[in-house]
Scaffold this motif. Sequence first.
Motif, PDB file in Angstrom:
ATOM      1  N   ARG A   1      30.466 -16.052 -22.494  1.00 30.26           N
ATOM      2  CA  ARG A   1      31.407 -15.169 -21.781  1.00 30.26           C
ATOM      3  C   ARG A   1      32.266 -14.443 -22.812  1.00 30.26           C
ATOM      4  O   ARG A   1      32.915 -15.081 -23.652  1.00 30.26           O
ATOM      5  CB  ARG A   1      32.279 -16.019 -20.862  1.00 30.26           C
TER       6      ARG A   1
ATOM      7  N   VAL B   1      24.467 -16.105 -13.860  1.00 26.00           N
ATOM      8  CA  VAL B   1      25.162 -16.000 -15.140  1.00 26.00           C
ATOM      9  C   VAL B   1      25.340 -17.364 -15.776  1.00 26.00           C
ATOM     10  O   VAL B   1      25.470 -18.386 -15.094  1.00 26.00           O
ATOM     11  CB  VAL B   1      26.552 -15.313 -15.020  1.00 26.00           C
TER      12      VAL B   1
ATOM     13  N   ILE C   1      36.038 -13.360 -12.044  1.00 28.86           N
ATOM     14  CA  ILE C   1      35.004 -14.221 -12.646  1.00 28.86           C
ATOM     15  C   ILE C   1      34.307 -15.079 -11.577  1.00 28.86           C
ATOM     16  O   ILE C   1      33.071 -15.114 -11.529  1.00 28.86           O
ATOM     17  CB  ILE C   1      35.591 -15.072 -13.804  1.00 28.86           C
TER      18      ILE C   1
ATOM     19  N   TYR D   1      25.911 -13.349  -9.163  1.00 32.58           N
ATOM     20  CA  TYR D   1      24.873 -13.079 -10.170  1.00 32.58           C
ATOM     21  C   TYR D   1      24.453 -14.373 -10.857  1.00 32.58           C
ATOM     22  O   TYR D   1      25.204 -15.360 -10.875  1.00 32.58           O
ATOM     23  CB  TYR D   1      25.398 -12.100 -11.228  1.00 32.58           C
TER      24      TYR D   1
ATOM     25  N   GLU E   1      30.320 -14.961 -10.740  1.00 33.09           N
ATOM     26  CA  GLU E   1      29.493 -16.160 -10.907  1.00 33.09           C
ATOM     27  C   GLU E   1      28.857 -16.612  -9.594  1.00 33.09           C
ATOM     28  O   GLU E   1      27.833 -17.289  -9.595  1.00 33.09           O
ATOM     29  CB  GLU E   1      30.319 -17.258 -11.598  1.00 33.09           C
TER      30      GLU E   1
ATOM     31  N   ALA F   1      27.662 -19.698 -17.118  1.00 37.13           N
ATOM     32  CA  ALA F   1      29.095 -19.737 -16.823  1.00 37.13           C
ATOM     33  C   ALA F   1      29.845 -20.659 -17.767  1.00 37.13           C
ATOM     34  O   ALA F   1      30.595 -21.534 -17.334  1.00 37.13           O
ATOM     35  CB  ALA F   1      29.299 -20.151 -15.367  1.00 37.13           C
ATOM     36  N   ASP F   2      29.650 -20.478 -19.062  1.00 34.63           N
ATOM     37  CA  ASP F   2      30.435 -21.253 -20.022  1.00 34.63           C
ATOM     38  C   ASP F   2      31.007 -20.300 -21.072  1.00 34.63           C
ATOM     39  O   ASP F   2      30.572 -19.164 -21.195  1.00 34.63           O
ATOM     40  CB  ASP F   2      29.576 -22.339 -20.680  1.00 34.63           C
TER      41      ASP F   2
ATOM     42  N   LYS G   1      19.431 -16.915 -15.907  1.00 33.52           N
ATOM     43  CA  LYS G   1      20.874 -16.751 -16.120  1.00 33.52           C
ATOM     44  C   LYS G   1      21.161 -15.988 -17.415  1.00 33.52           C
ATOM     45  O   LYS G   1      20.508 -16.216 -18.431  1.00 33.52           O
ATOM     46  CB  LYS G   1      21.551 -18.121 -16.176  1.00 33.52           C
TER      47      LYS G   1
END
Length: 292
Positions: free
Chosen positions: A182, A175, A166, A173, A170, A177-178, A89
Amino acid sequence: MKPAACALLLMLTALPAQEPPGQPRKAWSPIVLQEDDKPAFPPPPSGWDVRRDGIPHGRLTMIEYDSKTVGTRRHMNVYTPPGYTPEKKLPVLYLLHGIGGDETEWQRFAQPEVLLDNLIADGKAVPMIVVMPNGRAQKDDHPKGDVFKHAPAFSVFEKDLLQDVIPAIEARYAVLADREHRALAGLSMGGGQSLNFGLGHPELFAWVGGFSSAPNTRKSADLMPDATAAKHLRLLWLSCGSRDGLIHISQDFHSWLKTQGVPHVWHVTDHAHDASEWKQVLYYFLQQLRFG
Ligand code: FER
Protein backbone atom coordinates in the motif's frame (compact mmCIF):
# COMPACT_ATOMS: atom_id res chain seq x y z
CA MET A 1 -7.45 23.39 -19.01
CA LYS A 2 -10.52 25.00 -17.41
CA PRO A 3 -10.14 28.75 -16.75
CA ALA A 4 -10.43 28.21 -12.96
CA ALA A 5 -7.61 25.64 -12.91
CA CYS A 6 -5.54 27.85 -15.15
CA ALA A 7 -6.05 30.84 -12.87
CA LEU A 8 -5.01 28.77 -9.85
CA LEU A 9 -1.82 27.61 -11.52
CA LEU A 10 -0.99 31.19 -12.40
CA MET A 11 -1.66 32.25 -8.80
CA LEU A 12 0.53 29.48 -7.43
CA THR A 13 3.48 30.32 -9.63
CA ALA A 14 3.13 34.10 -9.51
CA LEU A 15 2.09 34.84 -5.92
CA PRO A 16 4.54 36.78 -3.78
CA ALA A 17 5.56 35.29 -0.43
CA GLN A 18 2.49 35.57 1.73
CA GLU A 19 0.93 33.85 4.71
CA PRO A 20 -2.78 33.09 4.47
CA PRO A 21 -4.49 33.92 7.79
CA GLY A 22 -4.12 31.17 10.34
CA GLN A 23 -1.45 29.45 8.32
CA PRO A 24 1.00 27.86 10.75
CA ARG A 25 3.86 27.54 8.26
CA LYS A 26 5.58 29.89 5.86
CA ALA A 27 4.07 29.50 2.40
CA TRP A 28 5.51 31.05 -0.74
CA SER A 29 9.09 32.15 -0.10
CA PRO A 30 12.10 33.35 -2.06
CA ILE A 31 13.89 30.32 -3.52
CA VAL A 32 17.37 29.46 -2.23
CA LEU A 33 18.81 26.38 -3.90
CA GLN A 34 21.27 24.05 -2.16
CA GLU A 35 24.14 22.02 -3.59
CA ASP A 36 22.22 18.74 -3.83
CA ASP A 37 18.97 20.18 -5.20
CA LYS A 38 19.38 18.21 -8.43
CA PRO A 39 17.36 15.76 -10.51
CA ALA A 40 17.65 12.14 -9.40
CA PHE A 41 16.30 11.01 -12.78
CA PRO A 42 16.88 12.07 -16.40
CA PRO A 43 14.11 13.64 -18.52
CA PRO A 44 11.68 10.85 -19.56
CA PRO A 45 12.35 9.01 -22.85
CA SER A 46 10.37 9.93 -25.96
CA GLY A 47 6.89 8.46 -26.13
CA TRP A 48 6.65 8.08 -22.33
CA ASP A 49 3.31 9.91 -22.17
CA VAL A 50 1.81 8.90 -25.52
CA ARG A 51 -1.00 6.36 -25.59
CA ARG A 52 0.24 3.35 -27.57
CA ASP A 53 -1.81 1.04 -29.76
CA GLY A 54 -0.83 -2.60 -29.69
CA ILE A 55 -0.28 -2.84 -25.94
CA PRO A 56 -2.89 -3.87 -23.38
CA HIS A 57 -4.73 -0.99 -21.72
CA GLY A 58 -6.04 -0.65 -18.20
CA ARG A 59 -9.17 1.30 -17.37
CA LEU A 60 -10.31 4.24 -15.33
CA THR A 61 -13.59 3.97 -13.47
CA MET A 62 -15.27 6.67 -11.42
CA ILE A 63 -16.79 4.88 -8.43
CA GLU A 64 -18.84 6.02 -5.45
CA TYR A 65 -18.48 5.17 -1.77
CA ASP A 66 -20.30 6.02 1.43
CA SER A 67 -18.24 8.34 3.57
CA LYS A 68 -19.24 8.04 7.22
CA THR A 69 -16.67 10.74 7.94
CA VAL A 70 -18.36 13.33 5.72
CA GLY A 71 -21.87 11.90 5.77
CA THR A 72 -22.20 11.89 1.99
CA ARG A 73 -21.63 9.63 -0.97
CA ARG A 74 -18.32 10.63 -2.54
CA HIS A 75 -16.43 9.87 -5.75
CA MET A 76 -13.04 8.40 -6.51
CA ASN A 77 -11.33 7.63 -9.79
CA VAL A 78 -9.81 4.16 -9.93
CA TYR A 79 -7.26 2.80 -12.42
CA THR A 80 -7.19 -0.97 -12.82
CA PRO A 81 -4.30 -2.35 -14.91
CA PRO A 82 -4.65 -4.47 -18.08
CA GLY A 83 -5.92 -7.97 -17.30
CA TYR A 84 -7.28 -7.02 -13.87
CA THR A 85 -9.34 -9.90 -12.48
CA PRO A 86 -10.92 -10.45 -9.07
CA GLU A 87 -8.84 -13.64 -8.83
CA LYS A 88 -5.46 -11.93 -8.51
CA LYS A 89 -4.77 -9.51 -5.68
CA LEU A 90 -2.79 -6.38 -6.53
CA PRO A 91 -0.96 -3.62 -4.65
CA VAL A 92 -2.56 -0.17 -4.41
CA LEU A 93 -1.32 3.39 -4.75
CA TYR A 94 -3.52 6.08 -3.20
CA LEU A 95 -2.78 9.26 -5.15
CA LEU A 96 -3.87 12.65 -3.80
CA HIS A 97 -4.53 15.98 -5.54
CA GLY A 98 -3.74 19.64 -4.78
CA ILE A 99 -5.69 22.49 -3.20
CA GLY A 100 -7.57 23.41 -6.37
CA GLY A 101 -8.18 19.85 -7.50
CA ASP A 102 -10.56 16.97 -7.03
CA GLU A 103 -10.83 13.29 -7.90
CA THR A 104 -10.29 14.10 -11.61
CA GLU A 105 -7.15 16.20 -11.19
CA TRP A 106 -4.52 13.51 -11.65
CA GLN A 107 -6.29 12.25 -14.76
CA ARG A 108 -6.35 15.79 -16.19
CA PHE A 109 -2.78 16.69 -15.17
CA ALA A 110 -0.89 13.49 -15.86
CA GLN A 111 -2.97 10.74 -17.51
CA PRO A 112 -1.71 8.10 -15.06
CA GLU A 113 -3.52 5.45 -17.09
CA VAL A 114 -1.32 6.19 -20.13
CA LEU A 115 1.89 6.36 -18.09
CA LEU A 116 1.14 3.08 -16.32
CA ASP A 117 -0.06 1.18 -19.39
CA ASN A 118 3.26 2.09 -21.07
CA LEU A 119 5.40 1.32 -18.01
CA ILE A 120 3.70 -2.02 -17.40
CA ALA A 121 4.03 -2.99 -21.10
CA ASP A 122 7.77 -2.24 -20.90
CA GLY A 123 8.21 -4.11 -17.61
CA LYS A 124 9.20 -0.87 -15.84
CA ALA A 125 6.33 -0.86 -13.35
CA VAL A 126 4.40 -3.67 -11.71
CA PRO A 127 0.64 -3.96 -12.22
CA MET A 128 -1.11 -1.95 -9.53
CA ILE A 129 -4.41 -0.28 -8.77
CA VAL A 130 -4.30 3.51 -8.49
CA VAL A 131 -6.98 5.20 -6.39
CA MET A 132 -7.55 8.92 -6.87
CA PRO A 133 -10.03 10.11 -4.24
CA ASN A 134 -11.27 13.61 -3.41
CA GLY A 135 -9.00 14.83 -0.59
CA ARG A 136 -11.28 17.64 0.55
CA ALA A 137 -13.38 15.87 3.18
CA GLN A 138 -16.43 18.10 3.44
CA LYS A 139 -20.00 17.98 2.16
CA ASP A 140 -19.32 20.38 -0.71
CA ASP A 141 -16.15 18.81 -2.03
CA HIS A 142 -16.21 20.81 -5.28
CA PRO A 143 -16.50 24.32 -3.81
CA LYS A 144 -16.41 27.42 -5.99
CA GLY A 145 -14.38 30.51 -5.14
CA ASP A 146 -11.39 30.75 -2.81
CA VAL A 147 -9.92 27.26 -2.58
CA PHE A 148 -7.68 28.21 0.35
CA LYS A 149 -10.80 28.64 2.54
CA HIS A 150 -11.35 24.90 2.35
CA ALA A 151 -7.84 23.85 3.39
CA PRO A 152 -9.02 22.44 6.79
CA ALA A 153 -11.02 19.75 4.97
CA PHE A 154 -7.73 18.33 3.68
CA SER A 155 -6.81 17.43 7.22
CA VAL A 156 -10.23 15.88 7.96
CA PHE A 157 -9.50 13.62 5.00
CA GLU A 158 -7.15 11.50 7.13
CA LYS A 159 -10.20 9.92 8.76
CA ASP A 160 -12.03 9.54 5.44
CA LEU A 161 -9.01 7.84 3.86
CA LEU A 162 -8.42 5.42 6.71
CA GLN A 163 -12.00 4.63 7.67
CA ASP A 164 -13.94 5.01 4.43
CA VAL A 165 -11.78 5.10 1.28
CA ILE A 166 -9.40 2.21 2.03
CA PRO A 167 -12.12 -0.12 3.38
CA ALA A 168 -14.31 0.65 0.34
CA ILE A 169 -11.46 -0.19 -2.05
CA GLU A 170 -10.56 -3.36 -0.16
CA ALA A 171 -14.18 -4.52 -0.18
CA ARG A 172 -14.64 -3.88 -3.88
CA TYR A 173 -11.32 -4.82 -5.52
CA ALA A 174 -8.86 -7.70 -5.24
CA VAL A 175 -6.10 -5.96 -3.33
CA LEU A 176 -3.15 -6.97 -1.19
CA ALA A 177 -4.29 -5.32 2.02
CA ASP A 178 -1.04 -4.95 3.93
CA ARG A 179 1.41 -2.07 4.39
CA GLU A 180 4.00 -3.61 2.06
CA HIS A 181 1.52 -3.39 -0.80
CA ARG A 182 0.00 0.00 0.00
CA ALA A 183 1.50 3.33 -1.15
CA LEU A 184 0.43 6.91 -0.49
CA ALA A 185 1.57 9.90 -2.54
CA GLY A 186 0.26 13.22 -3.69
CA LEU A 187 0.97 16.66 -5.11
CA SER A 188 1.14 19.87 -3.09
CA MET A 189 -1.70 19.72 -0.50
CA GLY A 190 -1.83 16.02 -1.39
CA GLY A 191 1.93 15.81 -0.82
CA GLY A 192 1.51 17.27 2.66
CA GLN A 193 -1.36 14.87 3.33
CA SER A 194 0.72 11.90 2.15
CA LEU A 195 3.68 12.77 4.38
CA ASN A 196 1.44 13.54 7.37
CA PHE A 197 -0.84 10.52 7.10
CA GLY A 198 1.65 8.08 5.55
CA LEU A 199 4.50 8.66 7.99
CA GLY A 200 1.96 8.96 10.83
CA HIS A 201 0.70 5.45 10.00
CA PRO A 202 3.70 3.21 9.37
CA GLU A 203 1.48 0.22 10.11
CA LEU A 204 -0.55 1.08 6.98
CA PHE A 205 1.90 2.46 4.40
CA ALA A 206 5.40 1.26 3.51
CA TRP A 207 5.71 3.54 0.44
CA VAL A 208 5.25 7.30 0.85
CA GLY A 209 5.78 10.20 -1.55
CA GLY A 210 5.43 13.98 -1.23
CA PHE A 211 5.51 15.90 -4.52
CA SER A 212 5.96 19.71 -4.17
CA SER A 213 4.48 19.44 -0.69
CA ALA A 214 2.43 22.40 0.59
CA PRO A 215 2.45 24.23 3.97
CA ASN A 216 -0.01 21.68 5.38
CA THR A 217 3.08 19.42 5.77
CA ARG A 218 3.89 18.86 9.45
CA LYS A 219 7.24 20.08 10.80
CA SER A 220 10.11 17.69 10.05
CA ALA A 221 10.70 16.49 13.63
CA ASP A 222 6.99 15.67 13.96
CA LEU A 223 6.90 13.83 10.63
CA MET A 224 9.97 11.75 11.35
CA PRO A 225 11.28 12.07 14.92
CA ASP A 226 14.39 9.96 14.21
CA ALA A 227 15.87 7.32 11.93
CA THR A 228 14.26 4.43 13.80
CA ALA A 229 10.87 5.75 12.69
CA ALA A 230 11.94 5.02 9.09
CA LYS A 231 13.13 1.47 9.71
CA HIS A 232 10.24 -0.25 7.99
CA LEU A 233 9.70 2.22 5.16
CA ARG A 234 10.31 0.76 1.70
CA LEU A 235 10.32 4.16 -0.01
CA LEU A 236 10.32 7.76 1.13
CA TRP A 237 10.17 10.08 -1.86
CA LEU A 238 10.49 13.88 -1.87
CA SER A 239 10.47 15.94 -5.05
CA CYS A 240 9.93 19.54 -6.07
CA GLY A 241 10.57 21.96 -8.91
CA SER A 242 13.46 24.38 -8.41
CA ARG A 243 11.20 27.24 -9.54
CA ASP A 244 8.51 26.48 -6.94
CA GLY A 245 8.20 28.99 -4.08
CA LEU A 246 7.12 26.13 -1.81
CA ILE A 247 10.41 24.25 -2.27
CA HIS A 248 11.64 25.31 1.18
CA ILE A 249 9.11 22.90 2.69
CA SER A 250 10.60 19.91 0.87
CA GLN A 251 14.14 21.22 1.41
CA ASP A 252 13.56 21.46 5.18
CA PHE A 253 12.41 17.86 5.39
CA HIS A 254 15.17 16.63 3.06
CA SER A 255 17.89 18.23 5.19
CA TRP A 256 16.31 16.86 8.39
CA LEU A 257 16.28 13.36 6.87
CA LYS A 258 19.93 13.79 5.91
CA THR A 259 20.93 14.74 9.45
CA GLN A 260 18.96 11.76 10.78
CA GLY A 261 20.53 9.40 8.22
CA VAL A 262 17.16 8.41 6.77
CA PRO A 263 17.38 7.05 3.20
CA HIS A 264 15.07 8.82 0.76
CA VAL A 265 14.76 9.91 -2.86
CA TRP A 266 15.43 13.63 -3.41
CA HIS A 267 14.45 14.71 -6.92
CA VAL A 268 14.59 18.42 -7.83
CA THR A 269 13.71 19.36 -11.39
CA ASP A 270 13.71 22.70 -13.20
CA HIS A 271 9.91 22.95 -13.13
CA ALA A 272 7.64 25.29 -11.13
CA HIS A 273 4.47 24.42 -9.18
CA ASP A 274 2.71 22.92 -12.18
CA ALA A 275 1.30 19.91 -13.94
CA SER A 276 4.41 19.27 -16.06
CA GLU A 277 6.32 18.68 -12.81
CA TRP A 278 3.79 16.24 -11.37
CA LYS A 279 3.32 14.25 -14.54
CA GLN A 280 7.05 13.63 -14.87
CA VAL A 281 7.49 12.93 -11.18
CA LEU A 282 4.65 10.41 -11.26
CA TYR A 283 6.36 8.63 -14.17
CA TYR A 284 9.47 8.00 -12.05
CA PHE A 285 7.66 7.45 -8.77
CA LEU A 286 5.57 4.62 -10.29
CA GLN A 287 8.78 2.84 -11.31
CA GLN A 288 10.07 2.91 -7.73
CA LEU A 289 7.00 1.03 -6.43
CA ARG A 290 8.38 -2.48 -6.89
CA PHE A 291 6.07 -3.86 -4.13
CA GLY A 292 8.12 -7.10 -4.04
C1 FER B 1 -0.53 27.70 1.00
C2 FER B 1 0.04 27.72 -0.25
C3 FER B 1 -0.21 26.68 -1.15
C4 FER B 1 -1.35 26.62 1.38
C5 FER B 1 -1.60 25.59 0.48
C6 FER B 1 -1.04 25.63 -0.79
C7 FER B 1 -2.76 25.66 3.01
C8 FER B 1 -1.36 24.53 -1.68
C9 FER B 1 -1.09 24.51 -3.00
C10 FER B 1 -1.51 23.36 -3.85
O1 FER B 1 -2.10 22.39 -3.37
O2 FER B 1 -1.22 23.42 -5.05
O3 FER B 1 -0.29 28.67 1.90
O4 FER B 1 -1.88 26.66 2.63
